[in-house]
Write a protein that holds these residues in place. Sequence first.
Motif, PDB file in Angstrom:
ATOM      1  N   TYR A  13       0.819  -1.207   0.000  1.00 56.79           N
ATOM      2  CA  TYR A  13       0.000   0.000   0.000  1.00 56.79           C
ATOM      3  C   TYR A  13       0.849   1.251   0.000  1.00 56.79           C
ATOM      4  O   TYR A  13       1.996   1.240   0.427  1.00 56.79           O
ATOM      5  CB  TYR A  13      -0.911   0.003   1.250  1.00 56.79           C
ATOM      6  CG  TYR A  13      -1.838  -1.178   1.254  1.00 56.79           C
ATOM      7  CD1 TYR A  13      -3.087  -1.101   0.661  1.00 56.79           C
ATOM      8  CD2 TYR A  13      -1.433  -2.388   1.809  1.00 56.79           C
ATOM      9  CE1 TYR A  13      -3.920  -2.207   0.626  1.00 56.79           C
ATOM     10  CE2 TYR A  13      -2.258  -3.492   1.781  1.00 56.79           C
ATOM     11  CZ  TYR A  13      -3.504  -3.397   1.184  1.00 56.79           C
ATOM     12  OH  TYR A  13      -4.319  -4.488   1.138  1.00 56.79           O
ATOM     13  N   GLN A  14       0.225   2.334  -0.432  1.00 51.39           N
ATOM     14  CA  GLN A  14       0.867   3.633  -0.307  1.00 51.39           C
ATOM     15  C   GLN A  14       0.832   4.063   1.158  1.00 51.39           C
ATOM     16  O   GLN A  14       0.076   3.508   1.965  1.00 51.39           O
ATOM     17  CB  GLN A  14       0.126   4.678  -1.155  1.00 51.39           C
ATOM     18  CG  GLN A  14       0.183   4.414  -2.640  1.00 51.39           C
ATOM     19  CD  GLN A  14       1.551   4.749  -3.234  1.00 51.39           C
ATOM     20  OE1 GLN A  14       2.418   5.278  -2.545  1.00 51.39           O
ATOM     21  NE2 GLN A  14       1.724   4.424  -4.500  1.00 51.39           N
ATOM     22  N   GLN A  16      -0.480   6.400   2.918  1.00 55.93           N
ATOM     23  CA  GLN A  16      -1.735   6.761   3.596  1.00 55.93           C
ATOM     24  C   GLN A  16      -2.524   5.532   4.044  1.00 55.93           C
ATOM     25  O   GLN A  16      -3.226   5.568   5.041  1.00 55.93           O
ATOM     26  CB  GLN A  16      -2.653   7.598   2.685  1.00 55.93           C
ATOM     27  CG  GLN A  16      -2.104   8.966   2.329  1.00 55.93           C
ATOM     28  CD  GLN A  16      -1.328   8.906   1.012  1.00 55.93           C
ATOM     29  OE1 GLN A  16      -0.660   7.899   0.735  1.00 55.93           O
ATOM     30  NE2 GLN A  16      -1.391   9.968   0.226  1.00 55.93           N
ATOM     31  N   GLU A  17      -2.434   4.438   3.246  1.00 56.15           N
ATOM     32  CA  GLU A  17      -3.283   3.273   3.549  1.00 56.15           C
ATOM     33  C   GLU A  17      -2.543   2.192   4.317  1.00 56.15           C
ATOM     34  O   GLU A  17      -3.142   1.181   4.650  1.00 56.15           O
ATOM     35  CB  GLU A  17      -3.815   2.657   2.257  1.00 56.15           C
ATOM     36  CG  GLU A  17      -4.545   3.614   1.342  1.00 56.15           C
ATOM     37  CD  GLU A  17      -3.776   3.821   0.049  1.00 56.15           C
ATOM     38  OE1 GLU A  17      -3.398   2.829  -0.572  1.00 56.15           O
ATOM     39  OE2 GLU A  17      -3.541   4.985  -0.308  1.00 56.15           O
ATOM     40  N   GLY A  20      -4.045   0.643   7.410  1.00 55.93           N
ATOM     41  CA  GLY A  20      -5.371   0.056   7.321  1.00 55.93           C
ATOM     42  C   GLY A  20      -6.487   1.055   7.566  1.00 55.93           C
ATOM     43  O   GLY A  20      -6.238   2.201   7.934  1.00 55.93           O
ATOM     44  N   PRO A  21      -7.728   0.571   7.363  1.00 56.29           N
ATOM     45  CA  PRO A  21      -8.878   1.489   7.454  1.00 56.29           C
ATOM     46  C   PRO A  21      -9.021   2.109   8.847  1.00 56.29           C
ATOM     47  O   PRO A  21      -9.442   3.251   8.973  1.00 56.29           O
ATOM     48  CB  PRO A  21     -10.085   0.595   7.133  1.00 56.29           C
ATOM     49  CG  PRO A  21      -9.554  -0.742   6.799  1.00 56.29           C
ATOM     50  CD  PRO A  21      -8.080  -0.787   6.995  1.00 56.29           C
ATOM     51  N   GLY A  23      -6.526   2.719  10.836  1.00 51.37           N
ATOM     52  CA  GLY A  23      -5.280   3.415  11.176  1.00 51.37           C
ATOM     53  C   GLY A  23      -4.396   2.644  12.135  1.00 51.37           C
ATOM     54  O   GLY A  23      -3.394   3.148  12.627  1.00 51.37           O
ATOM     55  N   GLN A  27      -1.013  -3.147   6.911  1.00 46.20           N
ATOM     56  CA  GLN A  27      -1.477  -3.951   5.783  1.00 46.20           C
ATOM     57  C   GLN A  27      -0.281  -4.644   5.133  1.00 46.20           C
ATOM     58  O   GLN A  27       0.467  -4.029   4.382  1.00 46.20           O
ATOM     59  CB  GLN A  27      -2.174  -3.056   4.759  1.00 46.20           C
ATOM     60  CG  GLN A  27      -3.329  -2.269   5.331  1.00 46.20           C
ATOM     61  CD  GLN A  27      -4.484  -3.174   5.724  1.00 46.20           C
ATOM     62  OE1 GLN A  27      -5.115  -3.805   4.872  1.00 46.20           O
ATOM     63  NE2 GLN A  27      -4.773  -3.261   7.030  1.00 46.20           N
ATOM     64  N   THR A 208      -1.308   2.399  -7.308  1.00 46.03           N
ATOM     65  CA  THR A 208      -1.245   1.082  -6.650  1.00 46.03           C
ATOM     66  C   THR A 208       0.222   0.686  -6.510  1.00 46.03           C
ATOM     67  O   THR A 208       1.066   1.175  -7.257  1.00 46.03           O
ATOM     68  CB  THR A 208      -1.970   0.023  -7.496  1.00 46.03           C
ATOM     69  OG1 THR A 208      -1.399   0.037  -8.787  1.00 46.03           O
ATOM     70  CG2 THR A 208      -3.451   0.288  -7.572  1.00 46.03           C
TER      71      THR A 208
END
Length: 444
Positions: A13-14, A16-17, A20-21, A23, A27, A208
């Motif tokens: 992931y980049q 920001q992600e 995970g959703p 925070g 991931q 991505t």
Amino acid sequence: MAEGEPMLRFANYQYQEVFGPDGNTPQFENITIYNYFVWSHYYSVSKTYLGPGQASFGGVDFSHEGPGFVTWHRFHLLQLERDMQASTERGGRRKRGRRGSLGADGGMKDGRRKGKEFGDLRRREEQGGRRTDRGERGKCGEMDMLGDSTFALPYWNFAIGGSECDICTDDLMGARSSFDMNSISTNSVFSQWRVICESVDDYDSLGTVCNNSETSPIRRNPAGNVARPAVQRLPEPKDVLDCLELNTFDTPPYYSTSSESFRNTIEGYSAPQGMYDPVVRSLHNLAHLFLNGTGGQTHLSPNDPIFVLLHTFTDAVFDEWLRRHAPGEIVYPEENAPIGHNRRSNMVPFWPPVTNAEMFVAAPENLGYSYEVQWPAPAYTLSEIITIAVIAAVLVAAVVGGVIACAVRAHSYRSAEALEPLLGDTFRRYSEDERRLDKSQSVV
Ligand SMILES: O=C(O)c1cc2cc(O)c(O)cc2[nH]1
């Protein structure tokens, strides 16, 4: 790391992600050892996504075009070698590994054996790996690979000149397919070795990150780039010797435009004697471009396992340069190199952090491996050639003089012999006269 967690993971992931959703849930995904090796190279060269509608920023390369080229790739290989050595046995002492040749330049037997094991890498991982029993494999510290702490990666001496890839045979890295110039023969274990991180445009435009999905088989067409004849030949043995003679590790601007820089020369942006030339590709770069396929594209190249062998040889040249010049880390630029390439920079994306300086040391004494390489005999310098020519001329003159003197002496000796019968006659005549005289005296 808790039991049951995978040993090797990578961020998909980049920034920001990545948590995970909520925070709070990093991931990560499981990945095979070899795909992690490919992914870390891809990540080090990939562009930075700047957001929708903006062109991605490609001005950063953590592993090429800077002094970190040699140190980054050294650690990259070391990590692979250590992962391959791994066993379930804990706490064993690391032993020394000797990296032998896979090519025809000696050390063949050793290298071939190691190469076979190397070829088994992905298969072994898959047998016990995540594709068959997802989530079962890879308890922390239980990654059972070769279980041999002496295992050493082989190298390919690519500086053999000509247009033949000598290790591209089915028992080594795979011959060319008879049906498709760009594919590997079906008799090779590498014929269906698949590529990850192929969709580079998506990564750059959609933001991505390479997600570890395997796509098409690797492609390779050695010496087949007809549009670029200059990369249809491998580097020459002398190119390595010239490069090893360069005294300075790197020169400002510590980039692909540096002249008189050992690093830029072994990387291959300079002529082997050190002069930067924008159209020249030599040594490491030339070997990549010669492969003309997956191994010739920076974001993809480690997908072709020949990458490992090309880079172990590049690392062997680096190690030989360290041995000959014994430089000390002081010669490695402390600042003003591209981001990630300064002496104390951590090399991206390795974790735990490791600096360039930590890899700027002689391998046998500090890193637990060494190379079995027969370096070609050094070429003579012009002044050495002149000295040798003068000595040779003096020797030839002495020999010729001696021969002439002998001939003259022999000639005068023969001349003397030719006179001898006259002397003999005279002598005989005198002695006969004397005898006659004696007889007449006795009569008297
Ligand atoms: O064009 C080059 O000089 C070139 C291609 C290429 C591929 C690769 O994987 C590298 O690591 C370097 C490189 N240079």
